[in-house]
Design an enzyme around this catalytic site. Structure first.
Site, PDB file in Angstrom:
ATOM      1  N   THR A  65      93.683  45.259   7.920  1.00 12.98           N
ATOM      2  CA  THR A  65      94.193  46.491   7.314  1.00 12.98           C
ATOM      3  C   THR A  65      95.078  46.225   6.099  1.00 12.98           C
ATOM      4  O   THR A  65      95.363  47.157   5.344  1.00 12.98           O
ATOM      5  CB  THR A  65      94.982  47.320   8.346  1.00 12.98           C
ATOM      6  N   SER A 123     108.265  53.217  15.531  1.00 14.29           N
ATOM      7  CA  SER A 123     109.106  52.493  16.487  1.00 14.29           C
ATOM      8  C   SER A 123     110.538  52.982  16.359  1.00 14.29           C
ATOM      9  O   SER A 123     110.980  53.375  15.268  1.00 14.29           O
ATOM     10  CB  SER A 123     109.048  50.992  16.197  1.00 14.29           C
ATOM     11  N   TYR A 171     109.758  43.171  10.499  1.00 14.15           N
ATOM     12  CA  TYR A 171     109.148  44.280  11.243  1.00 14.15           C
ATOM     13  C   TYR A 171     109.979  45.554  11.090  1.00 14.15           C
ATOM     14  O   TYR A 171     109.439  46.636  10.822  1.00 14.15           O
ATOM     15  CB  TYR A 171     109.025  43.887  12.709  1.00 14.15           C
ATOM     16  N   LYS A 229     108.813  49.130   9.444  1.00 16.72           N
ATOM     17  CA  LYS A 229     108.823  50.391  10.189  1.00 16.72           C
ATOM     18  C   LYS A 229     109.724  51.432   9.521  1.00 16.72           C
ATOM     19  O   LYS A 229     109.420  52.634   9.536  1.00 16.72           O
ATOM     20  CB  LYS A 229     109.257  50.140  11.635  1.00 16.72           C
ATOM     21  N   ASN A 279     105.089  46.751  26.671  1.00 13.83           N
ATOM     22  CA  ASN A 279     104.534  45.503  27.209  1.00 13.83           C
ATOM     23  C   ASN A 279     103.145  45.247  26.615  1.00 13.83           C
ATOM     24  O   ASN A 279     102.126  45.571  27.221  1.00 13.83           O
ATOM     25  CB  ASN A 279     104.455  45.597  28.739  1.00 13.83           C
ATOM     26  N   THR A 280     103.110  44.671  25.421  1.00 14.34           N
ATOM     27  CA  THR A 280     101.841  44.351  24.765  1.00 14.34           C
ATOM     28  C   THR A 280     101.711  42.835  24.610  1.00 14.34           C
ATOM     29  O   THR A 280     102.695  42.100  24.748  1.00 14.34           O
ATOM     30  CB  THR A 280     101.754  45.015  23.385  1.00 14.34           C
TER      31      THR A 280
END
Length: 340
Positions: A60, A138, A151, A155, A187-188
């Protein structure tokens, strides 16, 4: 007619769990990610659930690849109804230990990937004057924490970009909608394949929720996109409210606790990270939706359930404000205790 839904980051985590929900609806689901193995298994799951699936191996961060995937989606299934931006990557490390190339890569995937997806969706939705775009955001897009500066920055950028776009759509009187689903700790698999320079295994800051909680929030946001944003999980709402009420105290609290709370006693993950290449490329491994924190992750969220019932949202916000005030008082006590 079934919906045509495009999901980026669909091979694992929240994107994978969201794809399953649309499969249960019998939707036509277009799956975008870099990892072929996860995409292929996700496609089989969707078809077993009653939907149709199209796999598009896509980075992406590359606008051309995203545009080509959007073309393929409409050629296969017709006009895109919903576009969900979910793909991301990250680096767990103090800022001064992250290289320029790593920082740029996180920004390209986690922020510009959303921009590229939104552009491809709007190119097709605006002439038809219909469609919905969901940005999977997030709580860290409003309250940054240590060790995830790239990150958190991305975001935050998504929030600013989306707010600007929303005002442009309102100015046009467009019936295309864009909304943000702000996520808690989930939880990923990312915590086992993220690039990390921490001494221990990274973990999401508790409380941790299962990807299915997040996915239900994403689908609800897509079904009801007129709201500016949705807060998934009570911890998301409490964090954002606390940041608005006592930001300086929260800074000091996170400076004291934010390093340890993002690490477990597990051994650090070994092997390649997914920053520049998908981790399922060499072995053909499917990582699924869940990470390694099943024992401590919540399968339900009271606040997320309330958010799906508008009449209860005002009460939830009032409770959240009270919780934030309580959290602020608790933070003051902890910071004072730490200074003593």
């Amino acid at each position: 007619m079934p919906q045509t839904v495009v999901i980026t980051g669909a091979s694992a985590g929240i994107g994978r769990a969201t794809a399953r929900l649309y499969g249960k609806r019998g939707a036509d689901v277009v799956l975008l990610a870099r990892g072929r193995a996860g995409l292929d298994v996700a496609a089989k799951e969707i078809e077993a659930l009653g939907g149709r699936a199209l796999v598009q191996v896509t980075d992406t961060a590359d606008a051309g690849q995203v545009e080509a995937a959007a073309d393929a989606a409409e050629q296969a299934f017709g006009p895109i109804d919903v576009w969900i931006n979910c793909a991301f990557t990250s680096v767990f490390a103090p800022f001064d230990e992250i290289t320029a190339d790593e920082y740029e890569r996180v920004t390209k995937v986690t922020y510009l990937g959303f921009v590229n997806g939104t552009r491809a969706a709007l190119k097709r939705m605006l002439p038809r004057d219909r469609g919905t775009i969901v940005q999977v955001g997030s709580a860290l897009g409003e309250r940054a924490i240590p060790l995830q500066s790239a990150y958190c920055g991305a975001k935050h950028a998504i929030n600013g970009f989306t707010s600007s776009l929303r005002t442009e759509l309102l100015h046009r009187g467009s019936n295309v909608h864009v909304t943000v689903a702000q996520m808690p700790a989930v939880n990923t698999p990312q915590f086992s394949w993220v690039r990390s320079r921490l001494p221990k295994h990274p973990q999401p800051v508790p409380p941790i929720y299962q990807p299915e909680v997040a996915a239900r929030g994403v689908v609800h946001a897509a079904d009801h996109p007129r709201r500016k944003q949705y807060y998934i999980g009570a911890s998301t709402l409490a964090t954002i409210l606390a940041n608005r009420l006592v930001p300086a105290l929260l800074d000091r609290y996170l400076a004291r606790t934010g390093f340890d709370s993002q690490q477990t006693d597990l051994k650090p993950p070994s092997g390649e990270s997914n920053l520049f290449e998908p981790v399922d490329r060499p072995e053909g491994t499917d990582h699924g939706a869940h990470g390694v924190f099943d024992d401590s992750a919540h399968a339900r969220s009271f606040e997320a359930t309330l958010a799906r019932h508008p009449a209860a949202v005002a009460s939830a916000l009032a409770l959240g404000a009270g919780a934030a005030a309580t959290a602020g008082a608790a933070l003051r006590r902890r910071v004072r205790a730490g200074a003593a």
